[in-house]
Design an enzyme around this catalytic site. Structure first.
Site, PDB file in Angstrom:
ATOM      1  N   HIS A  11       0.709  -1.282  -0.039  1.00 16.46           N
ATOM      2  CA  HIS A  11      -0.144   0.102   0.128  1.00 16.46           C
ATOM      3  C   HIS A  11       0.864   1.197  -0.009  1.00 16.46           C
ATOM      4  O   HIS A  11       1.936   1.268   0.784  1.00 16.46           O
ATOM      5  CB  HIS A  11      -0.795   0.045   1.100  1.00 16.46           C
ATOM      6  CG  HIS A  11      -1.900   1.185   1.359  1.00 16.46           C
ATOM      7  ND1 HIS A  11      -1.925   1.793   2.257  1.00 16.46           N
ATOM      8  CD2 HIS A  11      -2.797   1.611   0.595  1.00 16.46           C
ATOM      9  CE1 HIS A  11      -2.926   2.743   2.342  1.00 16.46           C
ATOM     10  NE2 HIS A  11      -3.408   2.504   1.234  1.00 16.46           N
ATOM     11  N   HIS A  53      -0.774  11.566  -1.587  1.00 19.74           N
ATOM     12  CA  HIS A  53      -2.180  10.969  -1.259  1.00 19.74           C
ATOM     13  C   HIS A  53      -3.051  12.198  -0.618  1.00 19.74           C
ATOM     14  O   HIS A  53      -4.146  12.498  -1.154  1.00 19.74           O
ATOM     15  CB  HIS A  53      -1.778  10.242   0.224  1.00 19.74           C
ATOM     16  CG  HIS A  53      -3.106   9.955   0.860  1.00 19.74           C
ATOM     17  ND1 HIS A  53      -3.741  10.569   1.585  1.00 19.74           N
ATOM     18  CD2 HIS A  53      -3.886   8.644   0.503  1.00 19.74           C
ATOM     19  CE1 HIS A  53      -4.767   9.918   2.012  1.00 19.74           C
ATOM     20  NE2 HIS A  53      -5.098   8.666   1.518  1.00 19.74           N
TER      21      HIS A  53
HETATM   22  O1  G3P Z   1      -6.472   1.933  -3.015  1.00 20.12           O
HETATM   23  C1  G3P Z   1      -7.138   1.887  -1.587  1.00 20.12           C
HETATM   24  C2  G3P Z   1      -6.550   2.876  -0.550  1.00 20.12           C
HETATM   25  O2  G3P Z   1      -5.354   3.215  -0.757  1.00 20.12           O
HETATM   26  C3  G3P Z   1      -7.614   3.821  -0.185  1.00 20.12           C
HETATM   27  O3  G3P Z   1      -7.354   4.568   0.987  1.00 20.12           O
HETATM   28  O4  G3P Z   1      -6.427   6.798   1.835  1.00 20.12           O
HETATM   29  O5  G3P Z   1      -4.813   5.172   1.652  1.00 20.12           O
HETATM   30  O6  G3P Z   1      -5.728   6.020  -0.508  1.00 20.12           O
HETATM   31  P1  G3P Z   1      -5.897   5.701   0.943  1.00 20.12           P
HETATM   32 MG    MG Z   2      -4.456   4.855  -1.853  1.00 22.45          MG
END
Ligand code: G3P
Ligand code: MG
Length: 246
Positions: A11, A53
């Site tokens: 992630h 982000h």
């Molecule tokens: O792609 C899924 C996830 O990354 C969504 O949450 O806030 O980490 O971008 P965030």
């Molecule tokens: Mg994300």
């Protein structure tokens, strides 16, 4: 659909082990054996897609200002690594182009989350689609373009209809099928902590893949994979490794 992509992805590039959405993060994930990565994409003030982000610069660079009002030349000067420690000082906000090229070089599949700043949904989706098509030309595994924004996904589809799309939600809504159908998505991406087994099974039975984020506990990962979830995005790269199995 049969999910041809990696089951466990890092992630924001390198999960919690590296500054999010940087090239160093993608390299770190790959060095740990991760074959897939998720990162967030936003447009700079002059329309360059970059990995970041938040709509504001403060948290990850310490600078004041908004991504969507800052030209890329200014973003490129900022340090996006130091906030995570001296080891990472000098890491930059990468362009989508550089991140895409790195993924291709490393053989890492990408889930590109289109994260438009408010008011820039269509432009961001269109740019993501156009550039992803170019960057992944001839690739064995196309990137999946996902977003919480319907407008961004519509624009991505118009720009690159052949690239697979995923719709992002926090909790899966009762009418989950409508957006998946109208946007011609291959996958539904939801918050693993709010997912329910029966709904996940319904979504998969309808022919869509399910991706859950952000899953950091092995017990939760095991449970979700047991429900049939096709892919997990994790921050805990050292706990839920690339070959984690139920
Ligand atoms: O792609 C899924 C996830 O990354 C969504 O949450 O806030 O980490 O971008 P965030
Ligand atoms: Mg994300």
């Amino acid at each position: 659909m049969r999910w041809p992509y990696p089951r466990i992805v890092a992630h924001r590039g390198g999960g919690g082990l590296a500054p999010e959405n940087t090239l160093a993060a993608i390299r770190l994930g790959a060095s740990l054996g991760f074959r897939g990565v998720e990162f967030d994409l936003m447009l700079s003030g002059d329309g360059t897609p970059v990995l970041i982000h938040d709509e504001t610069l403060e948290r990850t660079t310490g600078a004041k200002g908004e991504v969507a009002r800052t030209p890329y030349a200014e973003l490129a000067k900022l340090d996006a690594g130091a906030w995570r420690g001296e080891r990472w000082r000098g890491e930059r906000i990468p362009t989508f182009r550089d991140a895409g090229k790195l993924c291709r070089t490393l053989g890492v599949w990408a889930n590109v989350e289109i994260k438009p700043a408010k008011g820039h949904e269509r432009a961001t989706g269109a740019s993501a689609g156009r550039m992803a098509r170019e960057l992944w030309k001839g690739a064995a595994l196309a990137p999946v373009l996902s977003s919480f924004s319907v407008a961004a996904l519509e624009a991505a589809r118009a720009a690159a209809p052949e690239l697979p799309r995923g719709f992002l939600v926090d909790e899966i809504p009762a009418d989950w099928k409508r957006p998946l159908e109208s946007l011609e998505c291959v996958s539904l991406h939801c918050n693993g902590g709010k997912a329910e087994e029966n709904v996940i099974r319904e979504v998969r039975a309808a022919g869509y893949a399910v991706v859950c984020w952000t899953v950091n506990e092995p017990a939760e990962a095991r449970m979700l994979l047991g429900w049939g979830v096709d892919c997990l995005a994790t921050d805990a790269l050292d706990v839920i490794g690339p070959d984690f199995a139920k």
